[in-house]
Design a protein around this motif. Structure first.
Motif, PDB file in Angstrom:
ATOM      1  N   SER A 190      57.616  35.003  50.885  1.00 36.65           N
ATOM      2  CA  SER A 190      57.933  34.647  49.498  1.00 36.65           C
ATOM      3  C   SER A 190      57.645  35.790  48.534  1.00 36.65           C
ATOM      4  CB  SER A 190      57.178  33.391  49.071  1.00 36.65           C
ATOM      5  OG  SER A 190      55.776  33.555  49.196  1.00 36.65           O
ATOM      6  N   MET A 191      56.538  36.524  48.754  1.00 37.63           N
ATOM      7  CA  MET A 191      56.208  37.614  47.842  1.00 37.63           C
ATOM      8  C   MET A 191      57.174  38.787  48.023  1.00 37.63           C
ATOM      9  SD  MET A 191      54.204  38.135  45.366  1.00 37.63           S
ATOM     10  CE  MET A 191      53.856  39.529  44.289  1.00 37.63           C
ATOM     11  N   LEU A 192      57.632  39.018  49.245  1.00 33.58           N
ATOM     12  CA  LEU A 192      58.641  40.043  49.463  1.00 33.58           C
ATOM     13  C   LEU A 192      59.927  39.694  48.709  1.00 33.58           C
ATOM     14  CD1 LEU A 192      58.389  40.753  53.310  1.00 33.58           C
ATOM     15  CD2 LEU A 192      57.371  42.069  51.442  1.00 33.58           C
ATOM     16  N   ALA A 193      60.311  38.425  48.770  1.00 30.24           N
ATOM     17  CA  ALA A 193      61.516  37.988  48.083  1.00 30.24           C
ATOM     18  C   ALA A 193      61.365  38.143  46.575  1.00 30.24           C
ATOM     19  CB  ALA A 193      61.824  36.531  48.440  1.00 30.24           C
ATOM     20  N   LEU A 194      60.202  37.789  46.057  1.00 28.85           N
ATOM     21  CA  LEU A 194      59.957  37.938  44.626  1.00 28.85           C
ATOM     22  C   LEU A 194      60.081  39.396  44.214  1.00 28.85           C
ATOM     23  CD1 LEU A 194      57.131  36.231  42.585  1.00 28.85           C
ATOM     24  CD2 LEU A 194      57.587  38.665  42.332  1.00 28.85           C
ATOM     25  N   ALA A 195      59.440  40.281  44.983  1.00 24.45           N
ATOM     26  CA  ALA A 195      59.478  41.707  44.644  1.00 24.45           C
ATOM     27  C   ALA A 195      60.899  42.247  44.670  1.00 24.45           C
ATOM     28  CB  ALA A 195      58.592  42.493  45.617  1.00 24.45           C
ATOM     29  N   VAL A 251      47.544  34.810  51.310  1.00 22.93           N
ATOM     30  CA  VAL A 251      47.612  35.785  50.215  1.00 22.93           C
ATOM     31  C   VAL A 251      48.981  35.740  49.547  1.00 22.93           C
ATOM     32  CG1 VAL A 251      47.671  38.248  49.690  1.00 22.93           C
ATOM     33  CG2 VAL A 251      45.808  37.316  51.073  1.00 22.93           C
ATOM     34  N   ALA A 252      50.046  35.670  50.344  1.00 21.57           N
ATOM     35  CA  ALA A 252      51.395  35.602  49.771  1.00 21.57           C
ATOM     36  C   ALA A 252      51.552  34.355  48.911  1.00 21.57           C
ATOM     37  CB  ALA A 252      52.437  35.619  50.882  1.00 21.57           C
ATOM     38  N   PHE A 254      49.088  32.735  47.373  1.00 23.28           N
ATOM     39  CA  PHE A 254      48.253  32.954  46.184  1.00 23.28           C
ATOM     40  C   PHE A 254      48.980  33.813  45.154  1.00 23.28           C
ATOM     41  CE2 PHE A 254      45.284  35.561  43.789  1.00 23.28           C
ATOM     42  CZ  PHE A 254      44.372  34.627  43.299  1.00 23.28           C
ATOM     43  N   GLU A 255      49.517  34.940  45.614  1.00 20.54           N
ATOM     44  CA  GLU A 255      50.165  35.873  44.688  1.00 20.54           C
ATOM     45  C   GLU A 255      51.398  35.244  44.031  1.00 20.54           C
ATOM     46  OE1 GLU A 255      49.004  40.065  46.926  1.00 20.54           O
ATOM     47  OE2 GLU A 255      50.844  39.003  47.471  1.00 20.54           O
ATOM     48  N   THR A 256      52.229  34.603  44.837  1.00 23.44           N
ATOM     49  CA  THR A 256      53.467  34.035  44.304  1.00 23.44           C
ATOM     50  C   THR A 256      53.180  32.894  43.339  1.00 23.44           C
ATOM     51  OG1 THR A 256      54.492  34.562  46.441  1.00 23.44           O
ATOM     52  CG2 THR A 256      55.758  33.198  44.934  1.00 23.44           C
ATOM     53  N   SER A 257      52.231  32.046  43.697  1.00 22.82           N
ATOM     54  CA  SER A 257      51.918  30.909  42.829  1.00 22.82           C
ATOM     55  C   SER A 257      51.322  31.368  41.503  1.00 22.82           C
ATOM     56  CB  SER A 257      50.954  29.948  43.536  1.00 22.82           C
ATOM     57  OG  SER A 257      49.697  30.559  43.780  1.00 22.82           O
ATOM     58  N   ARG A 258      50.507  32.424  41.530  1.00 23.79           N
ATOM     59  CA  ARG A 258      49.899  32.900  40.285  1.00 23.79           C
ATOM     60  C   ARG A 258      50.918  33.586  39.388  1.00 23.79           C
ATOM     61  NH1 ARG A 258      46.982  30.318  43.073  1.00 23.79           N
ATOM     62  NH2 ARG A 258      44.698  30.207  42.923  1.00 23.79           N
ATOM     63  N   LEU A 259      51.884  34.259  39.984  1.00 19.14           N
ATOM     64  CA  LEU A 259      52.894  34.949  39.186  1.00 19.14           C
ATOM     65  C   LEU A 259      53.915  33.989  38.578  1.00 19.14           C
ATOM     66  CD1 LEU A 259      53.526  38.089  41.406  1.00 19.14           C
ATOM     67  CD2 LEU A 259      52.652  38.105  39.070  1.00 19.14           C
ATOM     68  N   LEU A 260      54.232  32.925  39.297  1.00 19.67           N
ATOM     69  CA  LEU A 260      55.309  32.043  38.852  1.00 19.67           C
ATOM     70  C   LEU A 260      54.824  30.733  38.247  1.00 19.67           C
ATOM     71  CD1 LEU A 260      57.969  32.465  41.692  1.00 19.67           C
ATOM     72  CD2 LEU A 260      57.840  33.630  39.488  1.00 19.67           C
ATOM     73  N   GLY A 261      53.736  30.193  38.735  1.00 19.64           N
ATOM     74  CA  GLY A 261      53.264  28.914  38.224  1.00 19.64           C
ATOM     75  C   GLY A 261      53.968  27.729  38.869  1.00 19.64           C
ATOM     76  N   PRO A 262      53.434  26.524  38.643  1.00 19.42           N
ATOM     77  CA  PRO A 262      53.909  25.337  39.375  1.00 19.42           C
ATOM     78  C   PRO A 262      55.324  24.888  39.036  1.00 19.42           C
ATOM     79  CG  PRO A 262      52.324  24.716  37.676  1.00 19.42           C
ATOM     80  CD  PRO A 262      52.316  26.213  37.749  1.00 19.42           C
ATOM     81  N   GLN A 263      55.879  25.300  37.900  1.00 18.28           N
ATOM     82  CA  GLN A 263      57.237  24.883  37.571  1.00 18.28           C
ATOM     83  C   GLN A 263      58.296  25.782  38.195  1.00 18.28           C
ATOM     84  OE1 GLN A 263      57.782  24.322  33.374  1.00 18.28           O
ATOM     85  NE2 GLN A 263      56.109  22.842  33.197  1.00 18.28           N
TER      86      GLN A 263
END
Length: 309
Positions: A190-195, A251-252, A254-263
């Protein structure tokens, strides 16, 4: 390619070996309640056997057909152990070419470019290059295959080759075309996709544009009791791979959830009733039953409220 300027939707699928059928069943059930889920998803990311599902969905295969691919994976790919036949530990346990034979009828001669050109879909698949180059220096390195314009796209790569590279789990399979399993890079992509999505050279999206639905292949909790573990290599070698894999996955998340949030980010990672090894094909009926029993109501509600807006 009909890209939207907001609401860029990403489906991220974890690695899991034979447990990929668990994720595929979950997705089939979710799609039964949200039929437009895959057609409205812009970007599919998958690691290792998660790449089978992500590339399959991006190619237009229904989730029910991907479930059947994993049934065949258990029989055709994991059903014949090279080690057992030879009676000694001389190499990989299973033949990686059986996986290519299984997937070729589904992906044929399609290339990464075809996903964007013909389907309007983006894909990302991690693998690990055992003999690559960075700034003209020969070295092993992560390789993130994708079909975004700019940022060194892999448009000419065959889908089947990219997927098999990402699925080449060491010990279970030989390397494929010089690559090994995507889990060396990311169990949870997920974090790779976000980046990739926010990279100004390719995706060019804002964080506020992104919606990520992330699915695991089931999680079985493990722990090591006690306060002191003065162990050497022999004792640490058993849990170390699982420790690193679970840690990387967390970790992925954690990072993705903190950057994007629950919505804008939701992860479905149900607990498995029992541990299932990556290559235990005998557990396929149980994995299907486990997935059928998972409560997906919160996932469906989030998709309808936030993902599809």
């Amino acid at each position: 390619m009909g890209e939207r300027m907001n609401g860029f939707r990403i489906l991220s699928i974890d690695a899991g070996g034979v447990r990929g059928i668990y994720t595929a069943v979950l997705l089939r059930r979710i799609a039964d309640q949200v039929p437009e889920l895959f057609t409205k998803t812009d970007f599919f990311a998958g690691s290792s056997t998660g790449s089978i599902t992500s590339v399959g969905l991006a190619s237009g295969l229904p989730a029910a057909e991907i479930v059947e691919i994993f049934r065949a994976y258990g029989q055709v790919v994991l059903g014949q152990s090279i080690v057992q036949n030879l009676g000694q530990l001389v190499g990989a346990k299973y033949d990686i070419l059986n996986l290519k034979k299984l997937l070729t009828p589904y992906f044929g001669a399609a290339m990464m470019l075809d996903l964007s050109k013909r389907r309007g879909k983006f894909a990302l698949i991690p693998a690990f290059d055992l003999d690559g180059h960075i700034d003209n220096v020969r070295t092993w390195k992560p390789k993130i295959f994708h079909n975004f314009t700019g940022a060194e796209p892999d448009d000419g790569e065959l889908l089947v080759d990219v997927v098999v590279r990402s699925c080449a789990t060491p010990v279970l399979f030989a390397s494929y075309q010089g690559f090994i399993d995507g889990t060396v890079v990311a169990v949870n992509p997920s974090m790779l996709a976000l980046a990739q999505a926010v990279d100004p050279r390719s995706g060019g999206r804002q964080l506020s544009d992104l919606r990520i639905l992330s699915l695991s292949a089931g999680y079985f909790p493990r722990y090591i009791g006690g306060q002191e573990h003065d162990w050497g290599l022999p004792r640490w070698s058993w849990p170390l791979v699982s420790l690193m894999s679970d840690g990387q996955m967390g970790v992925a998340d954690f990072e993705t959830s903190r950057l994007l949030g629950p919505q804008r980010y939701f992860r479905l990672a149900p607990l498995l009733p029992e541990a299932v090894a990556l290559d235990d094909a005998s557990k396929i009926p149980d994995l299907i039953s486990f997935a059928e029993a998972v409560d997906i109501s919160d996932t469906v509600a989030w998709i309808k409220r936030f993902y599809l807006v």
